[in-house]
Design an enzyme around this catalytic site. Structure first.
Site, short mmCIF file in Angstrom:
data_model
loop_
_atom_site.label_atom_id
_atom_site.label_comp_id
_atom_site.label_asym_id
_atom_site.label_seq_id
_atom_site.Cartn_x
_atom_site.Cartn_y
_atom_site.Cartn_z
N PHE A 123 0.86 -1.18 0.00
CA PHE A 123 0.00 0.00 0.00
C PHE A 123 0.89 1.23 0.00
O PHE A 123 1.80 1.34 0.83
CB PHE A 123 -0.88 -0.01 1.26
CG PHE A 123 -1.62 1.27 1.48
CD1 PHE A 123 -2.75 1.57 0.72
CD2 PHE A 123 -1.19 2.17 2.43
CE1 PHE A 123 -3.42 2.76 0.91
CE2 PHE A 123 -1.87 3.37 2.63
CZ PHE A 123 -2.99 3.66 1.87
N LEU A 125 0.91 5.26 0.20
CA LEU A 125 0.34 6.59 0.40
C LEU A 125 1.47 7.59 0.67
O LEU A 125 1.56 8.64 0.04
CB LEU A 125 -0.64 6.56 1.59
CG LEU A 125 -1.20 7.91 2.06
CD1 LEU A 125 -2.11 8.52 1.00
CD2 LEU A 125 -2.00 7.73 3.36
N THR A 126 2.35 7.25 1.61
CA THR A 126 3.39 8.18 2.08
C THR A 126 4.38 8.56 0.97
O THR A 126 4.78 7.71 0.17
CB THR A 126 4.16 7.54 3.26
OG1 THR A 126 3.21 7.09 4.23
CG2 THR A 126 5.10 8.54 3.91
N PRO A 128 7.93 11.36 0.07
CA PRO A 128 9.03 12.03 0.77
C PRO A 128 8.58 13.32 1.48
O PRO A 128 9.10 13.66 2.53
CB PRO A 128 10.03 12.32 -0.35
CG PRO A 128 9.76 11.24 -1.37
CD PRO A 128 8.30 10.96 -1.30
N GLY A 131 3.17 12.67 4.69
CA GLY A 131 2.86 11.44 5.41
C GLY A 131 1.61 11.64 6.24
O GLY A 131 0.51 11.25 5.84
N ILE A 157 7.47 2.14 2.04
CA ILE A 157 6.40 1.22 1.64
C ILE A 157 6.72 -0.22 2.04
O ILE A 157 7.64 -0.85 1.49
CB ILE A 157 6.11 1.33 0.12
CG1 ILE A 157 5.88 2.80 -0.27
CG2 ILE A 157 4.94 0.44 -0.28
CD1 ILE A 157 4.80 3.53 0.54
N THR A 158 5.94 -0.72 2.99
CA THR A 158 6.10 -2.10 3.46
C THR A 158 5.76 -3.07 2.31
O THR A 158 4.79 -2.85 1.59
CB THR A 158 5.16 -2.36 4.66
OG1 THR A 158 5.43 -1.38 5.66
CG2 THR A 158 5.35 -3.75 5.25
N GLU A 364 0.40 4.07 10.15
CA GLU A 364 -1.07 4.22 10.25
C GLU A 364 -1.45 5.37 11.18
O GLU A 364 -2.43 5.30 11.92
CB GLU A 364 -1.73 2.90 10.68
CG GLU A 364 -1.37 1.79 9.70
CD GLU A 364 -2.41 0.69 9.57
OE1 GLU A 364 -3.59 0.95 9.83
OE2 GLU A 364 -2.01 -0.41 9.18
C1 FAD Z 1 8.14 0.77 9.55
C2 FAD Z 1 7.28 1.67 8.73
C3 FAD Z 1 6.42 1.12 7.78
C4 FAD Z 1 5.61 1.95 6.99
N1 FAD Z 1 4.82 1.39 6.03
C5 FAD Z 1 4.10 2.21 5.20
C6 FAD Z 1 3.35 1.66 4.11
O1 FAD Z 1 3.31 0.45 3.90
N2 FAD Z 1 2.69 2.52 3.29
C7 FAD Z 1 2.69 3.87 3.48
O2 FAD Z 1 2.06 4.59 2.71
N3 FAD Z 1 3.41 4.41 4.51
C8 FAD Z 1 4.10 3.62 5.36
N4 FAD Z 1 4.85 4.16 6.40
C9 FAD Z 1 4.88 5.59 6.56
C10 FAD Z 1 4.11 6.10 7.77
O3 FAD Z 1 2.74 5.90 7.61
C11 FAD Z 1 4.51 7.58 7.92
O4 FAD Z 1 5.88 7.61 8.29
C12 FAD Z 1 3.69 8.28 8.96
O5 FAD Z 1 2.35 8.43 8.52
C13 FAD Z 1 4.27 9.69 9.27
O6 FAD Z 1 4.46 10.39 8.10
P1 FAD Z 1 5.89 11.10 7.79
O7 FAD Z 1 6.93 10.08 7.98
O8 FAD Z 1 5.79 11.79 6.49
O9 FAD Z 1 6.06 12.14 8.95
P2 FAD Z 1 5.46 13.61 9.02
O10 FAD Z 1 4.01 13.60 8.65
O11 FAD Z 1 6.35 14.54 8.29
O12 FAD Z 1 5.57 13.90 10.56
C14 FAD Z 1 6.82 14.16 11.20
C15 FAD Z 1 6.56 14.35 12.67
O13 FAD Z 1 5.68 15.46 12.87
C16 FAD Z 1 4.53 15.07 13.59
N5 FAD Z 1 3.35 15.76 13.07
C17 FAD Z 1 2.95 15.79 11.78
N6 FAD Z 1 1.81 16.53 11.67
C18 FAD Z 1 1.52 16.97 12.92
C19 FAD Z 1 0.48 17.78 13.46
N7 FAD Z 1 -0.50 18.28 12.68
N8 FAD Z 1 0.49 18.05 14.78
C20 FAD Z 1 1.46 17.55 15.59
N9 FAD Z 1 2.49 16.78 15.13
C21 FAD Z 1 2.51 16.49 13.81
C22 FAD Z 1 4.40 13.57 13.37
O14 FAD Z 1 3.72 12.95 14.43
C23 FAD Z 1 5.86 13.14 13.31
O15 FAD Z 1 6.37 12.97 14.61
C24 FAD Z 1 5.64 3.36 7.20
C25 FAD Z 1 6.49 3.89 8.18
C26 FAD Z 1 7.30 3.08 8.93
C27 FAD Z 1 8.19 3.68 9.97
#
Ligand code: FAD
Length: 380
Positions: A123, A125-126, A128, A131, A157-158, A364
């Site tokens: 899946f 969504l995320t 660079p 997220g 992406i897992t 998630e």
């Molecule tokens: C092991 C692993 C597996 C994953 N697998 C998948 C996958 O299969 N598919 C997929 O699409 N994604 C996947 N992800 C991505 C994951 O869903 C995202 O990393 C996550 O949603 C956070 O998005 P970001 O990394 O862009 O961080 P950002 O959204 O940039 O956030 C950075 C920091 O800011 C904080 N933050 C952001 N917005 C706010 C706000 N409004 N108020 C307060 N704090 C905030 C966040 O909590 C975080 O601490 C995976 C991530 C990991 C670590």
């Protein structure tokens, strides 16, 4: 009201535990070291009817409920969080949107082989630069005649390098921020789709995580989920609600593994000629770990029960995800406190539980995002 697993559910739990002990446990050490997912496991779990648990029998699935799914997730995470990650994404985020919004043709094409473990799902969504705020994605899907042309990149992406198909979020109308998004099924081998990088992580070593690129990737227009353009993010709501409850079971599983390891250690070891189990400080720590696990498990299975009744809200799911993901942090830290230096050694599973447990706070929806959802659910 849910209070306890039924006899039938306990028998299912016992069967699942035996299968995972037999099929998953022997793989953990090797694949954690190789930092890759044991793909041979998918058809084995398919034969045992342990993939895509809630997928209806019509598409070859077991057609079980959310409580049963949580049982399998807790049991697998007790053994290995990394391997569980690949199986969970396959049976949840990758296939759930197809089940709920895909055409009959797409369901037959992707769900049946996914249930059998013949095709692996991912899946995406995320990105660079997007997220937590999914409306910030930049990937686009432009309709050109009978095709959609997808351009963009995805990260974290897992199952990224091992997937046969990936459910991808992209803007069909970038002028409608948040609303103009749709989900598409892209297959490995579609022109313009590539895996650009395999990513290494702090934990979940035996799960596979990658960056993906869509470079003028052309797919038939029938691979869009839903009948019209737009509304892709709201299609994800049910999947995320379900996934956040599942995350409660995931955190409970790894928390239980940490507790079991420490409990056995304390029962077997002495310090200054006294059994560790007689130390009040250690007894208090184990009591607190057990208390947290009980609360996590109760919350998770109550949430699963609510989900099965059609009563679970996004707030309920976020309360479970936040509480369990944060509680497991304290459980794995406590385990490390008791194990001291030994717990840091590479062949001691406690260091793996610490690393894997840390990651529970992110996918998630991070813990911060769960706070926001809960606050919104409170009407703030
Ligand atoms: C092991 C692993 C597996 C994953 N697998 C998948 C996958 O299969 N598919 C997929 O699409 N994604 C996947 N992800 C991505 C994951 O869903 C995202 O990393 C996550 O949603 C956070 O998005 P970001 O990394 O862009 O961080 P950002 O959204 O940039 O956030 C950075 C920091 O800011 C904080 N933050 C952001 N917005 C706010 C706000 N409004 N108020 C307060 N704090 C905030 C966040 O909590 C975080 O601490 C995976 C991530 C990991 C670590």
């Amino acid at each position: 009201m849910f209070y306890e697993l039924s006899d039938e559910q306990k028998a299912f739990q016992k069967r699942v535990r035996e299968i995972y002990e037999r099929e998953v446990s022997p793989l953990v050490e090797e694949y954690e070291r190789k930092e890759t997912f044991p793909v041979q496991l998918f058809p084995i779990l398919g034969k045992e009817h342990l993939l895509c648990l809630r997928c209806p029998k019509k598409y070859g699935g077991p057609g079980l409920d959310k409580i049963s799914e949580c049982i399998t997730v807790e049991e697998m995470n007790r053994i290995c969080v990394g391997i569980a990650a690949g199986v969970m994404v396959h049976g949840g985020l990758a296939t759930d949107p197809i089940l709920h919004y895909g055409s009959e043709e797409l369901k037959l094409k992707y769900l049946s082989p996914a249930v059998r473990g013949e095709k692996i799902g991912a899946f995406a969504l995320t990105e660079p630069d997007a997220g937590s705020d999914a409306s910030g994605i930049r990937t686009t899907a432009q309709k050109q005649g009978e095709q959609y042309r997808i351009n963009g990149s995805k990260t974290f992406i897992t199952n990224g390098t091992i997937c046969d198909f990936v459910t991808v979020a992209a803007y069909t109308d970038p002028s409608k921020r948040g609303i103009g998004i749709n989900l598409f099924v892209v297959e490995r081998g579609d022109p313009g789709f590539s895996v650009t990088k395999k990513l290494r992580k702090l934990g979940n070593h035996s799960s596979d995580t990658a960056e993906l690129a869509f470079d003028d990737c052309e797919i038939p227009k029938e691979r869009m989920l839903g009948e019209k353009e737009g509304g892709g993010l709201s299609q994800l709501e049910g999947t995320l609600k379900s996934g956040r409850i599942t995350y409660g079971a995931r955190s409970t599983g790894v928390g239980q593994a940490a507790f079991d390891a420490i409990f056995n250690y304390v029962k077997k070891h002495q310090r200054n000629g006294q059994p560790l189990s007689r130390s009040q400080a250690i007894r208090f720590i184990l009591a607190e770990m057990a208390m947290s696990l009980e609360a996590m498990r109760y919350m998770t299975y109550r949430g699963a029960w609510l989900f099965d009744q059609g009563l679970a809200t996004m707030k309920d799911a976020s309360v479970i995800k936040l509480f369990c993901a944060e509680s497991v942090q304290s459980i794995v830290q406590k385990a490390m406190t008791i194990q001291k230096q030994a717990g840091l050694m590479a062949d001691n599973p406690v260091q793996r539980f610490l690393r894997d447990g840390r990651l529970a706070k992110i996918p998630e929806g991070t813990s911060e995002i769960q706070h926001l959802v809960i606050a919104a659910g409170l009407g703030l």
